[in-house]
Design an enzyme around this catalytic site. Structure first.
Site, PDB file in Angstrom:
ATOM      1  N   LYS A  54      44.323  43.006  49.515  1.00  0.00           N
ATOM      2  CA  LYS A  54      45.130  43.073  48.299  1.00  0.00           C
ATOM      3  C   LYS A  54      44.833  44.312  47.451  1.00  0.00           C
ATOM      4  O   LYS A  54      45.656  44.746  46.662  1.00  0.00           O
ATOM      5  CB  LYS A  54      44.927  41.820  47.430  1.00  0.00           C
ATOM      6  CG  LYS A  54      45.508  40.552  48.028  1.00  0.00           C
ATOM      7  CD  LYS A  54      46.831  40.230  47.414  1.00  0.00           C
ATOM      8  CE  LYS A  54      47.454  38.906  47.803  1.00  0.00           C
ATOM      9  NZ  LYS A  54      46.845  38.063  48.791  1.00  0.00           N
ATOM     10  N   SER A  79      44.976  33.361  40.713  1.00  0.00           N
ATOM     11  CA  SER A  79      43.600  32.879  40.656  1.00  0.00           C
ATOM     12  C   SER A  79      42.853  33.428  41.857  1.00  0.00           C
ATOM     13  O   SER A  79      41.693  33.176  42.047  1.00  0.00           O
ATOM     14  CB  SER A  79      43.578  31.352  40.680  1.00  0.00           C
ATOM     15  OG  SER A  79      44.342  30.910  41.771  1.00  0.00           O
ATOM     16  N   GLU A 205      51.421  31.261  59.857  1.00  0.00           N
ATOM     17  CA  GLU A 205      51.336  30.443  58.640  1.00  0.00           C
ATOM     18  C   GLU A 205      50.522  29.188  58.941  1.00  0.00           C
ATOM     19  O   GLU A 205      50.438  28.744  60.084  1.00  0.00           O
ATOM     20  CB  GLU A 205      52.733  29.983  58.215  1.00  0.00           C
ATOM     21  CG  GLU A 205      53.592  31.074  57.630  1.00  0.00           C
ATOM     22  CD  GLU A 205      54.893  30.513  57.070  1.00  0.00           C
ATOM     23  OE1 GLU A 205      55.116  30.668  55.871  1.00  0.00           O
ATOM     24  OE2 GLU A 205      55.672  29.926  57.847  1.00  0.00           O
ATOM     25  N   GLY A 209      52.271  24.683  55.697  1.00  0.00           N
ATOM     26  CA  GLY A 209      53.020  25.533  54.774  1.00  0.00           C
ATOM     27  C   GLY A 209      53.858  26.547  55.521  1.00  0.00           C
ATOM     28  O   GLY A 209      53.708  27.752  55.326  1.00  0.00           O
ATOM     29  N   ASP A 211      56.884  27.648  55.369  1.00  0.00           N
ATOM     30  CA  ASP A 211      58.167  27.959  54.709  1.00  0.00           C
ATOM     31  C   ASP A 211      58.822  29.221  55.273  1.00  0.00           C
ATOM     32  O   ASP A 211      60.044  29.279  55.397  1.00  0.00           O
ATOM     33  CB  ASP A 211      57.983  28.096  53.193  1.00  0.00           C
ATOM     34  CG  ASP A 211      56.985  29.170  52.836  1.00  0.00           C
ATOM     35  OD1 ASP A 211      55.795  28.982  53.123  1.00  0.00           O
ATOM     36  OD2 ASP A 211      57.394  30.217  52.294  1.00  0.00           O
ATOM     37  N   SER A 305      42.435  39.183  57.111  1.00  0.00           N
ATOM     38  CA  SER A 305      42.934  39.623  55.802  1.00  0.00           C
ATOM     39  C   SER A 305      41.936  39.564  54.651  1.00  0.00           C
ATOM     40  O   SER A 305      42.088  40.293  53.677  1.00  0.00           O
ATOM     41  CB  SER A 305      44.188  38.824  55.433  1.00  0.00           C
ATOM     42  OG  SER A 305      43.890  37.444  55.372  1.00  0.00           O
TER      43      SER A 305
END
Ligand code: PLP
Length: 321
Positions: A54, A79, A205, A209, A211, A305
């Protein structure tokens, strides 16, 4: 159709990050190769600054602020790893940062975010909306909001991860990337498909989850309730308006893995490769190691990651308690 980011955006991001982000190592494991019959190349973003990829997107986005935006500062709500990525990037670029975090966030994360000099604004996640609080503070103070994935500069920054991997190891048949809101995979797919048009890009995924898997099959963004999974970085409820079209255009497939496969992969990384990897950071590797994805005979890039996990929780998960 023109997509929100191009390979040139990823390349420019790489130049902005060159002196600041770590060029993380690409590690291999004979055990992993023997087990899968593939050549696996692990890009270790758990060893990136703040412990996750990130930092790339956050620093790229903040570097592109106008002088006026810099003077006023940045705001983010998160968070997780995005909070620390924004806080550190703002500190490095000498601009004020406000991070909106739930008041019950782990003390370690609050301290880390404050440690980078950010102002932390707490909210009650059961009664208040972080979006509302974020937007109110942003407009009161003239701060620029940087979201964790649905932002072109963030997506381009994350793509530098795949750019470096391909520069370091050369041709790949498959690139495997975890998917939350899709910022990482959209940047990585943009880099990979430009450099290696024949390379398959596969998202992973958590099973609970999925999606994005459903969204790609149904052709529109599917919203889901907060999924129950230990992969907290992938507990997103829907893909982004910008990430979705990139994934539609460039991602070949999305597969899922279960939480017990993530735990098994955390053990593998710790025991065999001496790496601490958080559950979300194990998604791509779990798919490659555990058969969710056929990889035998192929050269496979695997993005690891992130590595941010409390040691007490890490110990409990790998001990199986
Ligand atoms: C944010 C995050 C993800 C998901 O990234 P997206 O860009 O939202 O798809 C995966 N792993 C880790 C460690 C993260 O912090």
């Amino acid at each position: 159709m023109t997509l929100p980011i191009t390979f040139e955006d990823v390349r420019s991001a790489a130049l902005r990050l060159a002196d600041t982000a770590h060029r993380t190592p690409v590690l291999t494991s004979r055990t992993a190769n023997a087990r899968t019959g593939a050549d696996l190349f692990f890009k270790c973003e758990n060893l990136q600054r703040i412990g996750a990829f990130k930092f790339r997107g956050a620093y790229n986005a903040l570097s592109r602020f106008s002088p006026e935006q810099r003077r006023r500062g940045v705001i983010a709500y998160s968070s997780g790893n995005h909070a620390q990525a924004i806080a550190l990037s703002a500190q490095l670029l000498d601009m004020p940062a406000v991070i909106v975090m739930p008041e019950d966030a782990p003390a370690m994360k609050l301290a880390a975010t404050r440690g980078y000099g950010a102002e932390v604004v707490l909210y009650d996640r059961y009664t208040e909306s972080r979006e509302e609080i974020g937007l109110r503070i942003a407009s009161e103070r003239g701060l620029t909001l940087v979201p964790p994935y649905d932002h072109a500069d963030v997506m381009a920054g994350q793509g530098t991860c795949a750019l470096e991997l391909i520069e370091d190891v050369g041709a790949l048949d498959v690139l495997v990337v975890c998917v939350g809101g899709g910022g990482l995979i959209s940047g990585c797919a943009t880099a990979a498909k430009h450099l290696l048009p024949g390379c398959m890009v596969v998202g992973v995924e958590p099973e609970a989850g999925n999606d994005v898997q459903r969204s790609l099959r149904e052709g529109h963004i599917v919203h889901i309730p907060v999924p129950r999974t230990i992969a907290d970085g992938a507990q997103t409820q829907h893909a982004g308006q910008l990430t979705f079209p990139v994934m539609q255009a460039l991602v070949d497939d999305v597969v899922t893995v279960r939480d017990d496969q993530l735990v098994e992969t955390m053990r593998f990384f710790a025991e065999r490769m001496k790496l601490v990897v958080e559950p979300t950071g194990c998604l791509a590797a779990a798919a490659a190691l555990d058969g969710a994805l056929p990889v035998a005979g192929r050269r496979v890039g695997v993005i690891v990651s992130g590595g941010n996990i409390d040691m007490v929780r890490f110990a409990a998960l790998v001990a199986g308690s």
